[in-house]
Design a protein around this motif. Structure first.
Motif, mmCIF file in Angstrom:
data_model
loop_
_atom_site.group_PDB
_atom_site.id
_atom_site.type_symbol
_atom_site.label_atom_id
_atom_site.label_comp_id
_atom_site.label_asym_id
_atom_site.label_seq_id
_atom_site.Cartn_x
_atom_site.Cartn_y
_atom_site.Cartn_z
ATOM 1 N N SER A 164 0.828 -1.201 0.000
ATOM 2 C CA SER A 164 0.000 0.000 0.000
ATOM 3 C C SER A 164 0.861 1.249 0.000
ATOM 4 O O SER A 164 0.551 2.241 -0.666
ATOM 5 C CB SER A 164 -0.919 -0.015 1.221
ATOM 6 O OG SER A 164 -1.650 1.187 1.301
ATOM 7 N N PHE A 165 1.977 1.208 0.732
ATOM 8 C CA PHE A 165 2.864 2.371 0.858
ATOM 9 C C PHE A 165 3.385 2.809 -0.509
ATOM 10 O O PHE A 165 3.486 4.002 -0.807
ATOM 11 C CB PHE A 165 4.035 2.001 1.778
ATOM 12 C CG PHE A 165 5.016 3.115 2.017
ATOM 13 C CD1 PHE A 165 4.822 4.021 3.050
ATOM 14 C CD2 PHE A 165 6.144 3.249 1.216
ATOM 15 C CE1 PHE A 165 5.738 5.041 3.276
ATOM 16 C CE2 PHE A 165 7.061 4.271 1.433
ATOM 17 C CZ PHE A 165 6.851 5.169 2.474
ATOM 18 N N TYR A 166 3.711 1.851 -1.368
ATOM 19 C CA TYR A 166 4.335 2.159 -2.658
ATOM 20 C C TYR A 166 3.323 2.324 -3.795
ATOM 21 O O TYR A 166 3.699 2.349 -4.961
ATOM 22 C CB TYR A 166 5.340 1.067 -3.020
ATOM 23 C CG TYR A 166 6.597 1.125 -2.207
ATOM 24 C CD1 TYR A 166 7.489 2.175 -2.370
ATOM 25 C CD2 TYR A 166 6.881 0.150 -1.259
ATOM 26 C CE1 TYR A 166 8.648 2.246 -1.618
ATOM 27 C CE2 TYR A 166 8.038 0.216 -0.496
ATOM 28 C CZ TYR A 166 8.919 1.264 -0.684
ATOM 29 O OH TYR A 166 10.068 1.338 0.068
ATOM 30 N N LYS A 167 2.068 2.447 -3.460
ATOM 31 C CA LYS A 167 1.051 2.524 -4.505
ATOM 32 C C LYS A 167 1.249 3.736 -5.411
ATOM 33 O O LYS A 167 1.093 3.652 -6.623
ATOM 34 C CB LYS A 167 -0.348 2.568 -3.882
ATOM 35 C CG LYS A 167 -1.472 2.550 -4.898
ATOM 36 C CD LYS A 167 -2.834 2.504 -4.217
ATOM 37 C CE LYS A 167 -3.023 1.175 -3.483
ATOM 38 N NZ LYS A 167 -4.392 1.066 -2.912
ATOM 39 N N THR A 197 6.587 9.246 -2.025
ATOM 40 C CA THR A 197 5.854 8.011 -1.767
ATOM 41 C C THR A 197 5.573 7.833 -0.274
ATOM 42 O O THR A 197 6.473 7.984 0.552
ATOM 43 C CB THR A 197 6.668 6.801 -2.280
ATOM 44 O OG1 THR A 197 6.789 6.892 -3.693
ATOM 45 C CG2 THR A 197 5.998 5.496 -1.918
ATOM 46 N N GLY A 198 4.306 7.528 0.048
ATOM 47 C CA GLY A 198 3.928 7.309 1.433
ATOM 48 C C GLY A 198 3.489 8.558 2.168
ATOM 49 O O GLY A 198 3.018 8.468 3.310
ATOM 50 N N SER A 199 3.627 9.742 1.532
ATOM 51 C CA SER A 199 3.241 10.987 2.198
ATOM 52 C C SER A 199 1.725 11.145 2.203
ATOM 53 O O SER A 199 1.017 10.634 1.328
ATOM 54 C CB SER A 199 3.862 12.192 1.489
ATOM 55 O OG SER A 199 5.266 12.117 1.504
ATOM 56 N N ALA A 200 1.231 11.896 3.188
ATOM 57 C CA ALA A 200 -0.204 12.163 3.256
ATOM 58 C C ALA A 200 -0.624 13.165 2.186
ATOM 59 O O ALA A 200 -1.739 13.117 1.680
ATOM 60 C CB ALA A 200 -0.572 12.691 4.645
#
Length: 317
Positions: A164-167, A197-200
């Protein structure tokens, strides 16, 4: 007092002018120092016209007097006139319509997309400006690659959290607005939109590029000030103007206008004044967005560089 470092814009301009090679003809070395033609001890400043790129060996020869000051001035004049190595190399980035673009997409994990546009100006000195901005673009790309390689965590196969993090891959996009382009000055306002990547959410930063055309000179915040003025004087002027507008919190303004170079590095040059730009969180909240403050050349109250302002404003100053 410790010798201040050469501003990044000026160092880049000197290296680009020489094509990132030693300015001494037929030397060609690529490991470079930036040398003061008139020694620092005598001039106490980092003027572009007094700086030249030399390899360490030629640098030592210059200090010994084996390459004298007159010869160095001739080499500098050849570079400025466009007959040196800095103007012989072609652009690396392909042309896109009336501008050029540095583009790179990495499909590894973590992946990223980088896109940086810059103007392709006509004219000898204007092309030096374009090459300086291109060099800055490649610096941004190198920093972006480094971030991806050193900061992004390694993806774990089969781990749903990292899947999910790297989506969404990281991205950086640099776009510009030409504020002024004439026979006196070129002033560009850049917007850098970043997402990691992974930022809100993403982030937006402003950067500027300002160049005097004749004589060619990158313009920094210090250049806006008279010799006997300081960033402290500029800080007081900007604070007073901002705090006259009741929308700003005094605490925000005081913190964001401390007399540091980074706080005043973002400005563009118009016909009759300077537009200072403050990014989110500098003098106001993120929700307020970027803030701008215009100060006329005639409103610098004795702290401004009258010679520069006269040139920028022409007969109107």
């Amino acid at each position: 007092m410790a010798r201040p470092s050469i501003p990044a814009e000026i160092r880049r301009a000197v290296l680009v002018e020489a094509g990132h090679r030693c300015a001494i003809p037929r030397c060609g070395e690529t490991e470079l120092d930036v040398h003061h033609i008139v020694p620092w001890e005598a001039c106490k400043n980092h003027e572009y016209s007094n700086l030249i790129a030399l390899c360490p060996i030629c640098h030592r020869r210059a200090h010994k007097g084996e390459i004298d000051r007159k010869a160095l001035l001739q080499y500098k004049a050849a570079l400025t006139a466009g007959s040196g190595p800095g103007m012989q190399a072609n652009f690396e980035a392909p042309i896109v319509e009336i501008r050029r673009r540095i583009f790179e997409r990495n499909t590894d994990v973590p992946g990223f997309t980088f896109q940086f546009d810059f103007p392709d100006f006509e004219g000898l000195v204007q092309r030096i400006v374009s090459k300086n901005v291109e060099a800055w673009g490649y610096e941004l790309l190198a920093d972006f690659r480094h971030h991806q390689e050193t900061v992004m965590p390694v993806k774990e196969e089969g781990n749903p959290d990292t899947e999910s993090f790297y989506k969404v891959p990281s991205s950086l996009r640099g776009s510009y607005q030409i504020i002024r382009n004439d026979d006196v000055v070129i002033s560009l306002e850049y917007t850098l939109d970043r997402f990691f990547t992974g930022s809100a959410h993403g982030g937006r930063n402003t950067r500027v590029q300002n160049f005097l055309i004749s004589p060619f000179q990158p313009i920094t915040a210090r250049d806006l000030l008279a010799e006997n003025s300081s960033l402290g004087d500029l800080s007081e002027l900007v604070r007073s103007r901002l705090l006259s507008n009741r929308q700003y919190s005094e605490n925000w303004v005081i913190k964001g206008t401390e007399p540091k170079g980074d706080n005043f590095s973002n400005f563009v040059l118009e016909k009759n004044g300077v537009q200072f730009i403050f990014d989110e969180y500098q003098i106001d909240s993120y929700a307020a967005g970027r803030q701008k403050l215009w100060i006329g050349y005639d409103q610098f109250a004795g702290i401004g560089n009258h010679s520069l302002f006269s040139k920028l404003a022409g007969n109107d100053f």
